[in-house]
Structure formats: structure tokens, C-alpha cells
Design a protein around this motif. Structure first.
Motif, PDB file in Angstrom:
ATOM      1  N   ILE A   1       0.897  -1.275  -0.017  1.00 48.35           N
ATOM      2  CA  ILE A   1      -0.051  -0.007  -0.112  1.00 48.35           C
ATOM      3  C   ILE A   1       0.929   1.225  -0.007  1.00 48.35           C
ATOM      4  N   VAL A   2       0.380   2.464  -0.432  1.00 46.10           N
ATOM      5  CA  VAL A   2       1.072   3.480  -0.786  1.00 46.10           C
ATOM      6  C   VAL A   2       0.795   4.599   0.429  1.00 46.10           C
ATOM      7  N   ASN A   3       1.702   5.187   1.190  1.00 47.32           N
ATOM      8  CA  ASN A   3       1.377   6.167   1.968  1.00 47.32           C
ATOM      9  C   ASN A   3       1.657   7.600   1.610  1.00 47.32           C
ATOM     10  N   ALA A   4       0.811   8.397   1.775  1.00 46.61           N
ATOM     11  CA  ALA A   4       0.832   9.822   1.553  1.00 46.61           C
ATOM     12  C   ALA A   4       1.752  10.552   2.442  1.00 46.61           C
ATOM     13  N   ALA A   5       3.027  10.383   2.241  1.00 46.43           N
ATOM     14  CA  ALA A   5       4.038  11.015   3.430  1.00 46.43           C
ATOM     15  C   ALA A   5       4.505  12.243   3.085  1.00 46.43           C
TER      16      ALA A   5
ATOM     17  N   GLY B   1      -1.183  13.498   9.675  1.00 46.10           N
ATOM     18  CA  GLY B   1      -2.538  13.238   9.636  1.00 46.10           C
ATOM     19  C   GLY B   1      -2.970  12.471   8.384  1.00 46.10           C
ATOM     20  N   GLY B   2      -4.197  12.362   8.123  1.00 48.01           N
ATOM     21  CA  GLY B   2      -4.703  11.673   6.837  1.00 48.01           C
ATOM     22  C   GLY B   2      -4.239  10.440   6.912  1.00 48.01           C
ATOM     23  N   VAL B   3      -3.711   9.706   5.631  1.00 45.02           N
ATOM     24  CA  VAL B   3      -3.486   8.637   5.234  1.00 45.02           C
ATOM     25  C   VAL B   3      -2.451   8.226   6.090  1.00 45.02           C
ATOM     26  N   ASP B   4      -1.317   9.068   6.228  1.00 43.45           N
ATOM     27  CA  ASP B   4      -0.077   8.679   7.064  1.00 43.45           C
ATOM     28  C   ASP B   4      -0.464   8.424   8.391  1.00 43.45           C
TER      29      ASP B   4
ATOM     30  N   PRO C   1       3.725  16.703  -4.086  1.00 46.52           N
ATOM     31  CA  PRO C   1       3.991  17.907  -3.934  1.00 46.52           C
ATOM     32  C   PRO C   1       2.678  18.728  -3.105  1.00 46.52           C
ATOM     33  N   ILE C   2       3.331  19.843  -2.330  1.00 47.27           N
ATOM     34  CA  ILE C   2       2.304  20.703  -1.873  1.00 47.27           C
ATOM     35  C   ILE C   2       1.651  21.457  -2.970  1.00 47.27           C
ATOM     36  N   TYR C   3       0.463  21.703  -3.104  1.00 48.80           N
ATOM     37  CA  TYR C   3      -0.261  22.530  -4.351  1.00 48.80           C
ATOM     38  C   TYR C   3       0.117  24.012  -4.108  1.00 48.80           C
TER      39      TYR C   3
ATOM     40  N   SER D   1      -1.470  13.798  -2.417  1.00 52.07           N
ATOM     41  CA  SER D   1      -1.609  15.352  -2.356  1.00 52.07           C
ATOM     42  C   SER D   1      -2.868  15.779  -2.439  1.00 52.07           C
ATOM     43  N   THR D   2      -4.025  15.111  -2.302  1.00 46.55           N
ATOM     44  CA  THR D   2      -5.517  15.622  -2.520  1.00 46.55           C
ATOM     45  C   THR D   2      -5.999  16.029  -1.295  1.00 46.55           C
ATOM     46  N   GLY D   3      -5.362  15.941  -0.077  1.00 50.19           N
ATOM     47  CA  GLY D   3      -5.745  16.246   1.185  1.00 50.19           C
ATOM     48  C   GLY D   3      -5.179  17.549   1.698  1.00 50.19           C
ATOM     49  N   ALA D   4      -4.233  17.125   2.895  1.00 54.40           N
ATOM     50  CA  ALA D   4      -3.519  18.271   3.340  1.00 54.40           C
ATOM     51  C   ALA D   4      -2.789  19.048   2.368  1.00 54.40           C
ATOM     52  N   TYR D   5      -2.405  18.659   1.382  1.00 52.58           N
ATOM     53  CA  TYR D   5      -1.391  19.063   0.455  1.00 52.58           C
ATOM     54  C   TYR D   5      -2.117  20.049  -0.676  1.00 52.58           C
ATOM     55  N   GLY D   6      -3.691  19.761  -0.755  1.00 50.06           N
ATOM     56  CA  GLY D   6      -4.413  20.641  -1.254  1.00 50.06           C
ATOM     57  C   GLY D   6      -4.402  20.690  -2.951  1.00 50.06           C
ATOM     58  N   TYR D   7      -3.989  19.505  -3.430  1.00 50.93           N
ATOM     59  CA  TYR D   7      -4.202  19.321  -5.007  1.00 50.93           C
ATOM     60  C   TYR D   7      -5.539  19.301  -5.486  1.00 50.93           C
ATOM     61  N   PRO D   8      -6.049  20.176  -6.259  1.00 51.39           N
ATOM     62  CA  PRO D   8      -7.404  19.876  -6.821  1.00 51.39           C
ATOM     63  C   PRO D   8      -7.634  18.526  -7.375  1.00 51.39           C
ATOM     64  N   LEU D   9      -8.710  17.747  -6.941  1.00 47.24           N
ATOM     65  CA  LEU D   9      -9.026  16.486  -7.010  1.00 47.24           C
ATOM     66  C   LEU D   9      -8.910  16.105  -8.478  1.00 47.24           C
ATOM     67  N   LYS D  10      -9.435  16.882  -9.297  1.00 45.84           N
ATOM     68  CA  LYS D  10      -9.759  16.335 -10.668  1.00 45.84           C
ATOM     69  C   LYS D  10      -8.542  16.418 -11.463  1.00 45.84           C
ATOM     70  N   ASP D  11      -7.760  17.639 -11.245  1.00 40.99           N
ATOM     71  CA  ASP D  11      -6.406  17.469 -11.858  1.00 40.99           C
ATOM     72  C   ASP D  11      -5.464  16.445 -11.231  1.00 40.99           C
TER      73      ASP D  11
END
Ligand code: AR6
Length: 178
Positions: free
Chosen positions: A26-30, A38-41, A87-89, A125-135
Motif C-alpha cells: 500500500i502507498v502512504n501519502a508521506a 494526519g490523513g492516510v499517513d 507535492p504541496i499544491y 496530495s489531495t488532502g492536506a497538500y491541497g491538490y485539486p481533485l480532478k487535476d
């Protein structure tokens, strides 16, 4: 649940919790410092137990954005955790697309290096790191599909999406790519 074939490989979308998955990795969002957040991590370290952090500390000092490192999975069903740093968005023009693609690609390369047959990803990157979901979904799915066409492994790649909005967005984007 949605399942499609990419050559001999299977690409799945499920709505659920990454810590419950029975894939080999499984991949962690580190984060770059590999400090549990928080989040997945947070969920992975909490459920997987202290051996994951002990192994991270013993083997690695940090992990640059776009790269990935690997450890065992402690009490989780998986055998490995691949800790990927997305990346942080900021504004989408600061290299984020390339770095996000690279986080997926390097995770898949790690999987090949360890002969991993099946792997689950969260939406990096789509949680705490703020990447727009669709992109983020476009980049995630395109990168994985391209990799599977080229390498013909891992045999199963599963995206585990948290909540209906995330699942539906990935499903819609996948439909446009097929
Ligand atoms: N299973 C699957 N997906 C989940 C789960 C879960 N159990 N929990 C949350 N998500 P995030 P990032 C979704 O914040 O944006 C941490 O503090 C969530 O809804 O986990 O890459 C790290 O330490 C979102 O869609 O990761 C880093 O500092 C997606 O997973 C930073 O956050 C990713 O959200 C990394 O931020």
C-alpha cells in the motif's frame, strides 16, 4: 467498484480505507521528513504500529518530493508500505504536475524492484497538500495507465478513494481516458 483491464493488468477504483487493503503493497501519502502526520499517513502509522516508524528512522533521513521509500507494513495486511511524497499544491505552475506524476511513477518502480504483484494507492496530495481533485486524478490515472502499458506489471493497481466525491471524480476521469 470499477475494474478495467490495461493489457494483462487490472486497474481498480474502490471507495474505502487504504489501511484495510490486502494488496501486497500500500502507498502512504508521506512528507519529506517522513514524520507521521494526519490523513492516510496518520491512519497507517496508527494501525500498522511502531515498527513502521522504527524502520523509517533506521533506513532513511528524508525523502524528496516526487520520490518514494519502502518499509514493512507492521500489523497491516499488506507486506510493504511504499512511502511516497507528493507535492504541496501552490498554483499548479510550480512543477506540481510533474512532481505528482513522479511520486506515482517512483512508487511503481519501487514495486517492481520488490517484485510486488499488487499495490493500492490513495489520491496523493489531495488532502492536506491541497491538490485539486480532478487535476490530481488526471495525473494519477494517466501515469499509472502509461506505466502498466510499458511495464506490464504490477498485475493489480488499486486506487482506494476516501469518500464518494473522490471516488466519483476518479471514475469520471477514468472514463474519459479509456
Ligand atoms: N484511506 C484512503 N484515503 C484516505 C484515508 C484513508 N484511510 N484518509 C484520508 N484519505 P492526505 P496529502 C484521503 O492528507 O494531501 C499528512 O499529514 C484524503 O481524503 O492523507 O498527500 C502527511 O504526513 C485525500 O483525498 O495526504 C503529509 O504531511 C487523500 O487521502 C501530508 O499529510 C490524501 O490526503 C500529505 O498530504
Amino acid at each position: 467498484m470499477k475494474k478495467v483491464k490495461i493489457g494483462e493488468c487490472v486497474l481498480e477504483l474502490v471507495q474505502g480505507d487504504i489501511t484495510e487493503q490486502d494488496t501486497e503493497a500500500i502507498v502512504n501519502a508521506a512528507n519529506e521528513r517522513l514524520i507521521p502526520g494526519g490523513g492516510v499517513d496518520g491512519a497507517i502509522h496508527k494501525k500498522g504500529g511502531p515498527s513502521i516508524l522504527e524502520e523509517l528512522r533506521a533506513k532513511y533521513t528524508h525523502c524528496p518530493t516526487g520520490q518514494a521509500v519502502i518499509t514493512g507494513a507492521g500489523n497491516l495486511k499488506a507486506k510493504y508500505i511504499i512511502h511516497a511524497v507528493g507535492p504541496i499544491y501552490k498554483d499548479g505552475k510550480s512543477g506540481e504536475p510533474e512532481l505528482l506524476a513522479s511520486a506515482y511513477k517512483n512508487s511503481l518502480l519501487k514495486a517492481l524492484e520488490y517484485n510486488v504483484d499488487s499495490i493500492s494507492f490513495p489520491a496523493l496530495s489531495t488532502g492536506a497538500y491541497g491538490y485539486p481533485l480532478k487535476d490530481a486524478a488526471q495525473i494519477a490515472l494517466k501515469t499509472v495507465i502509461e506505466f502498466l502499458k510499458e511495464n506490464k506489471k504490477p498485475k493489480l493497481v488499486r486506487f482506494v478513494l476516501w469518500g464518494e466525491e473522490s471516488y466519483k471524480t476518479f471514475e469520471e476521469v477514468l472514463n474519459t481516458l479509456l
